[in-house]
Design an enzyme around this catalytic site. Structure first.
Site, PDB file in Angstrom:
ATOM      1  N   SER A  14       1.175   1.051   2.229  1.00 47.53           N
ATOM      2  CA  SER A  14       2.114   2.181   2.106  1.00 47.53           C
ATOM      3  C   SER A  14       1.706   3.117   0.961  1.00 47.53           C
ATOM      4  CB  SER A  14       3.554   1.693   1.940  1.00 47.53           C
ATOM      5  OG  SER A  14       3.754   1.124   0.673  1.00 47.53           O
ATOM      6  N   HIS A 110       0.549  -0.936  -9.960  1.00 47.90           N
ATOM      7  CA  HIS A 110       1.111  -2.278 -10.154  1.00 47.90           C
ATOM      8  C   HIS A 110       2.633  -2.181 -10.232  1.00 47.90           C
ATOM      9  CE1 HIS A 110       1.167  -6.466 -11.352  1.00 47.90           C
ATOM     10  NE2 HIS A 110       2.048  -6.128 -12.289  1.00 47.90           N
ATOM     11  N   LEU A 145      -7.186  -8.327 -15.855  1.00 47.12           N
ATOM     12  CA  LEU A 145      -6.237  -8.140 -14.757  1.00 47.12           C
ATOM     13  C   LEU A 145      -5.018  -7.319 -15.204  1.00 47.12           C
ATOM     14  CD1 LEU A 145      -5.191  -8.955 -11.857  1.00 47.12           C
ATOM     15  CD2 LEU A 145      -4.011 -10.828 -13.016  1.00 47.12           C
TER      16      LEU A 145
HETATM   17  C1  GAR Z   1       2.603  -2.479  -3.985  1.00 49.84           C
HETATM   18  O1  GAR Z   1       3.916  -2.737  -4.419  1.00 49.84           O
HETATM   19  C2  GAR Z   1       1.638  -2.518  -5.146  1.00 49.84           C
HETATM   20  O2  GAR Z   1       2.177  -1.999  -6.315  1.00 49.84           O
HETATM   21  C3  GAR Z   1       1.371  -3.996  -5.272  1.00 49.84           C
HETATM   22  O3  GAR Z   1       1.295  -4.461  -3.953  1.00 49.84           O
HETATM   23  C4  GAR Z   1       2.087  -3.635  -3.111  1.00 49.84           C
HETATM   24  C5  GAR Z   1       1.224  -3.130  -1.986  1.00 49.84           C
HETATM   25  O4  GAR Z   1       1.990  -2.427  -1.060  1.00 49.84           O
HETATM   26  N1  GAR Z   1       0.167  -4.250  -6.004  1.00 49.84           N
HETATM   27  C6  GAR Z   1      -0.025  -5.284  -6.805  1.00 49.84           C
HETATM   28  O5  GAR Z   1       0.794  -6.168  -6.951  1.00 49.84           O
HETATM   29  C7  GAR Z   1      -1.357  -5.311  -7.515  1.00 49.84           C
HETATM   30  N2  GAR Z   1      -1.353  -6.214  -8.607  1.00 49.84           N
HETATM   31  P1  GAR Z   1       1.311  -1.382  -0.071  1.00 49.84           P
HETATM   32  O6  GAR Z   1       0.180  -2.128   0.634  1.00 49.84           O
HETATM   33  O7  GAR Z   1       2.399  -1.011   0.872  1.00 49.84           O
HETATM   34  O8  GAR Z   1       0.807  -0.227  -0.890  1.00 49.84           O
END
Ligand code: GAR
Length: 193
Positions: A14, A110, A145
């Site tokens: 997304s 993040h 990280l």
């Molecule tokens: C998002 O909330 C992003 O911030 C998080 O994963 C989700 C991906 O959603 N990322 C992390 O946790 C990275 N450490 P998306 O695929 O719908 O963009």
């Protein structure tokens, strides 16, 4: 000249979608030249294909080590002449060497107000800690990280009765706003390490 951006995803995509939509604007300083996934059936790939953006799948599990996987990703990024890499829900750790080779040119989103809640399950942990304020961060990627200089943050209130899903979706809404804005700043050279 628009900056050439590759987006790395592992799932739903997304945030990738928010970047692709933003990049459609004529005056947006970046164009999306590649969407690369380490997961073959990542949901985001379909959206990218529908929008005629080149996609590539490089499955980490087919590689004997992190370094060899990272080299394959790097080769793909170079072949696409990418100038900036945007991690968007890319759930693989990258080797320090890879991170260093994209120093100042790779960004990540993040779901927390970094430096709070690095790692996974950020919403659950923020709820359990009784936080009143949570949010999302776009930052430059370094070898550590979820570390590296912050570009933009959005604060999101934790509301009474919130559960993980409710909080996650309130944060996600903000992610979709700050990620295109942060990429704009980086592409314009207004945010740099
Ligand atoms: C998002 O909330 C992003 O911030 C998080 O994963 C989700 C991906 O959603 N990322 C992390 O946790 C990275 N450490 P998306 O695929 O719908 O963009």
């Amino acid at each position: 000249m628009k900056k050439r951006v590759a987006i790395l995803i592992s799932g739903r995509g997304s945030n990738m979608r928010a970047l692709i939509e933003a990049a459609k604007a004529k005056d947006y300083p970046a164009e999306i030249v590649l969407v690369l996934s380490n997961v073959a059936d990542a949901g985001g790939l379909d959206f990218a294909r529908t929008h005629k953006i080149p996609t590539q799948v490089i499955e980490h599990k087919k590689f004997p080590s992190r370094e060899i996987f990272d080299n394959a990703v790097n080769t793909a990024l170079k072949a696409a002449n990418a100038e900036i890499v945007a991690l968007a829900g890319f759930m693989r750790l990258l080797s320090p060497r890879f991170a260093e080779s994209w120093h100042g040119r790779m960004i990540n989103i993040h779901p927390s107000l970094l430096p709070a809640y690095k790692g996974l399950h950020t919403h659950k942990r923020a709820l359990e800690a009784g936080e009143k304020l949570h949010g999302a961060t776009v930052h430059f990627v370094t070898a550590e990280l979820d570390d590296g200089p912050v570009i933009l943050q959005a604060k999101v209130p934790v509301l009474p009765g919130d559960n993980e899903d409710a909080l996650a979706s309130r944060v996600l809404e903000q992610e979709h706003k700050i990620y295109p804005e942060a990429l704009r700043l980086v592409a314009e050279g207004k945010a740099k390490i």
